[in-house]
Motif scaffolding. Structure first.
Motif, mmCIF file in Angstrom:
data_model
loop_
_atom_site.group_PDB
_atom_site.id
_atom_site.type_symbol
_atom_site.label_atom_id
_atom_site.label_comp_id
_atom_site.label_asym_id
_atom_site.label_seq_id
_atom_site.Cartn_x
_atom_site.Cartn_y
_atom_site.Cartn_z
ATOM 1 N N TYR A 11 -6.664 -65.956 -9.067
ATOM 2 C CA TYR A 11 -6.102 -64.616 -9.175
ATOM 3 C C TYR A 11 -5.905 -64.266 -10.648
ATOM 4 C CZ TYR A 11 -4.737 -64.737 -4.190
ATOM 5 O OH TYR A 11 -4.732 -64.793 -2.814
ATOM 6 N N HIS A 12 -5.738 -62.993 -10.914
ATOM 7 C CA HIS A 12 -5.354 -62.526 -12.238
ATOM 8 C C HIS A 12 -4.067 -61.712 -12.106
ATOM 9 C CE1 HIS A 12 -9.461 -63.806 -13.116
ATOM 10 N NE2 HIS A 12 -9.127 -63.804 -14.396
ATOM 11 N N ALA A 13 -4.164 -60.403 -12.145
ATOM 12 C CA ALA A 13 -2.980 -59.567 -12.016
ATOM 13 C C ALA A 13 -2.646 -59.327 -10.545
ATOM 14 C CB ALA A 13 -3.201 -58.226 -12.723
ATOM 15 N N VAL A 14 -1.349 -59.190 -10.274
ATOM 16 C CA VAL A 14 -0.862 -58.703 -8.980
ATOM 17 C C VAL A 14 -0.083 -57.442 -9.309
ATOM 18 C CG1 VAL A 14 0.485 -59.211 -6.928
ATOM 19 C CG2 VAL A 14 -0.735 -61.061 -8.093
ATOM 20 N N ALA A 15 -0.640 -56.286 -8.980
ATOM 21 C CA ALA A 15 -0.082 -55.037 -9.499
ATOM 22 C C ALA A 15 -0.287 -53.887 -8.535
ATOM 23 C CB ALA A 15 -0.731 -54.688 -10.839
ATOM 24 N N THR A 16 0.691 -52.990 -8.503
ATOM 25 C CA THR A 16 0.586 -51.777 -7.698
ATOM 26 C C THR A 16 -0.348 -50.764 -8.351
ATOM 27 O OG1 THR A 16 2.832 -52.097 -6.872
ATOM 28 C CG2 THR A 16 1.892 -49.889 -6.660
ATOM 29 N N ALA A 17 -0.206 -50.599 -9.663
ATOM 30 C CA ALA A 17 -1.007 -49.605 -10.391
ATOM 31 C C ALA A 17 -1.600 -50.250 -11.647
ATOM 32 C CB ALA A 17 -0.147 -48.405 -10.767
ATOM 33 N N PRO A 18 -2.623 -51.092 -11.490
ATOM 34 C CA PRO A 18 -3.238 -51.724 -12.656
ATOM 35 C C PRO A 18 -3.987 -50.713 -13.504
ATOM 36 C CG PRO A 18 -4.566 -52.123 -10.714
ATOM 37 C CD PRO A 18 -3.323 -51.431 -10.242
ATOM 38 N N ASN A 19 -4.189 -51.044 -14.774
ATOM 39 C CA ASN A 19 -4.982 -50.156 -15.612
ATOM 40 C C ASN A 19 -6.468 -50.446 -15.410
ATOM 41 O OD1 ASN A 19 -5.600 -52.457 -17.112
ATOM 42 N ND2 ASN A 19 -4.152 -51.977 -18.753
ATOM 43 N N THR A 22 -7.881 -54.106 -15.941
ATOM 44 C CA THR A 22 -7.575 -55.201 -15.016
ATOM 45 C C THR A 22 -7.779 -54.839 -13.548
ATOM 46 O OG1 THR A 22 -5.230 -54.551 -14.910
ATOM 47 C CG2 THR A 22 -5.864 -56.143 -16.622
ATOM 48 N N ARG A 23 -8.163 -53.608 -13.271
ATOM 49 C CA ARG A 23 -8.193 -53.128 -11.885
ATOM 50 C C ARG A 23 -9.043 -54.012 -10.973
ATOM 51 N NH1 ARG A 23 -6.461 -48.567 -10.369
ATOM 52 N NH2 ARG A 23 -6.615 -47.722 -12.484
ATOM 53 N N ALA A 24 -10.256 -54.321 -11.372
ATOM 54 C CA ALA A 24 -11.171 -55.036 -10.473
ATOM 55 C C ALA A 24 -10.650 -56.415 -10.100
ATOM 56 C CB ALA A 24 -12.549 -55.151 -11.122
ATOM 57 N N LEU A 25 -9.984 -57.061 -11.042
ATOM 58 C CA LEU A 25 -9.500 -58.415 -10.797
ATOM 59 C C LEU A 25 -8.011 -58.462 -10.472
ATOM 60 C CD1 LEU A 25 -11.460 -60.494 -13.476
ATOM 61 C CD2 LEU A 25 -11.826 -60.413 -11.002
ATOM 62 N N SER A 26 -7.412 -57.324 -10.216
ATOM 63 C CA SER A 26 -6.022 -57.306 -9.757
ATOM 64 C C SER A 26 -6.003 -57.331 -8.233
ATOM 65 C CB SER A 26 -5.297 -56.066 -10.275
ATOM 66 O OG SER A 26 -5.730 -54.922 -9.564
ATOM 67 N N TYR A 106 4.784 -65.090 -30.374
ATOM 68 C CA TYR A 106 3.388 -65.479 -30.647
ATOM 69 C C TYR A 106 2.390 -64.400 -30.252
ATOM 70 C CZ TYR A 106 6.211 -69.665 -29.959
ATOM 71 O OH TYR A 106 7.222 -70.589 -29.975
ATOM 72 N N ASP A 107 2.887 -63.238 -29.852
ATOM 73 C CA ASP A 107 2.045 -62.165 -29.316
ATOM 74 C C ASP A 107 1.058 -61.674 -30.373
ATOM 75 O OD1 ASP A 107 0.937 -60.013 -28.009
ATOM 76 O OD2 ASP A 107 2.845 -59.058 -27.517
ATOM 77 N N MET A 108 -0.235 -61.778 -30.069
ATOM 78 C CA MET A 108 -1.288 -61.319 -30.967
ATOM 79 C C MET A 108 -1.780 -59.922 -30.592
ATOM 80 S SD MET A 108 -1.680 -63.961 -33.000
ATOM 81 C CE MET A 108 -3.295 -63.777 -33.753
ATOM 82 N N GLY A 109 -1.190 -59.337 -29.546
ATOM 83 C CA GLY A 109 -1.524 -57.969 -29.175
ATOM 84 C C GLY A 109 -2.778 -57.811 -28.358
ATOM 85 N N GLY A 110 -3.288 -58.886 -27.752
ATOM 86 C CA GLY A 110 -4.541 -58.766 -27.021
ATOM 87 C C GLY A 110 -4.402 -58.578 -25.526
ATOM 88 N N GLY A 111 -3.174 -58.636 -25.009
ATOM 89 C CA GLY A 111 -2.985 -58.533 -23.569
ATOM 90 C C GLY A 111 -3.570 -57.262 -22.984
ATOM 91 N N LEU A 112 -4.199 -57.386 -21.822
ATOM 92 C CA LEU A 112 -4.928 -56.260 -21.242
ATOM 93 C C LEU A 112 -4.055 -55.327 -20.424
ATOM 94 C CD1 LEU A 112 -8.174 -58.095 -20.056
ATOM 95 C CD2 LEU A 112 -7.773 -56.879 -22.213
ATOM 96 N N ASP A 113 -2.875 -55.782 -20.016
ATOM 97 C CA ASP A 113 -1.965 -54.969 -19.207
ATOM 98 C C ASP A 113 -0.566 -55.486 -19.474
ATOM 99 O OD1 ASP A 113 -0.944 -53.162 -17.333
ATOM 100 O OD2 ASP A 113 -2.605 -53.475 -15.945
#
Length: 266
Positions: A11-19, A22-26, A106-113
């Motif tokens: 799995y990747h994201a578990v989300a009600t309203a993914p962007n 990440t939509r396809a793999l949520s 440590y956040d490098m700002g690359g997170g997709l959602d």
């Protein structure tokens, strides 16, 4: 008797309203709850990656009809939506974190959602979710030079150890990409197990650094999910994925050749 294959769900994201990224793999929270209920209804027994590794090292039998539940990257919905469902069923799971994507120091700002922060990761770990490594900035590891590859692996492992007080032993390759050089580096960095993708059940003969997983997507309905658990129709279900992967592999090999040629001229 041949050892039975083990489905490892990715799995990747578990989300009600993914962007869009990440939509396809949520997976929708309702679908995730339905899928875990189906795991129980079908009589499968979720185990951790630590259980799988220990069993296959020692020869000790796994529970009947084992299955693994894994999450990649570190999306906030794993804490908000997935954890309560896992807890309700008493199912173990493994979360592979890209440490440079998580909110915090440590956040490098690359997170997709929306990503987890370290307090949430600790809560997941305290609830029994195993935390593994997924690199620091989520690059294609087989495209990196040796020094950068080593930094991605060791930085991730050190941060997880510092934040949680325990060293991660399991690793998942970003995008599923690896090579013999990458697998050697993962082992040298101290990880004793690594998971790829492959969209096939895991088998002991794949070796501890090339275990395959099965992708669960937003489009995966209950009937398809049951087939994935049973290892049926995987070739047909993931035919397009395999074709794209083969084509992209040619492109990536060409990039590697060009980079090596450039380095040799410098």
């Amino acid at each position: 008797m041949a050892e039975a294959p083990v489905p490892i769900l990715m799995y990747h994201a578990v989300a009600t309203a993914p962007n869009d990224a990440t939509r396809a793999l949520s997976v929708a929270p309702e679908a995730f709850a339905e899928q875990l209920a189906l795991i129980g209804d079908l009589g499968l027994t979720p185990v951790s990656t630590a259980d799988l590794a220990a069993s296959w090292r020692s020869g000790r039998a796994l529970p009947e009809r084992p299955v693994l539940i894994t999450f990649d990257d570190g999306y906030e919905g794993v804490h908000r939506h997935a954890l309560p469902v896992l807890a309700r069923h008493g199912f173990p799971a493994t979360l592979y974190v890209s440490t440079g994507w998580l909110r915090g120091a440590y956040d490098m700002g690359g997170g997709l959602d929306a990503m987890l922060d370290w307090d949430q990761v600790r809560e997941l770990a305290d609830a029994g979710v195993e935390i593994g490594g997924h690199s620091h900035t989520h690059p294609q590891l087989d495209q990196l030079d040796d020094d950068t590859l080593w930094s991605e692996l060791t930085r991730c492992r050190e941060i997880v150890a510092d934040e949680l007080g325990s060293v991660p032993f399991s690793f998942a390759y970003p995008y599923g990409y690896s090579s013999r050089r990458v697998r050697r580096a993962v082992r040298a960095a101290g990880f004793t197990q690594a998971l790829a993708v492959g969209n096939a059940p895991a088998r002991r003969r794949q070796g501890p650094y090339a275990l395959r997983r099965i992708t669960v997507r937003r489009s995966t309905d209950a009937r398809e999910f049951a087939r994935l658990l049973e290892g049926r129709s995987l070739t047909r279900t993931f035919a397009r994925d395999r074709a794209l992967t083969k084509g992209y592999a040619v492109v990536r090999r060409a990039r590697q050749v060009r980079r090596k040629a450039i380095r040799s001229r410098v």
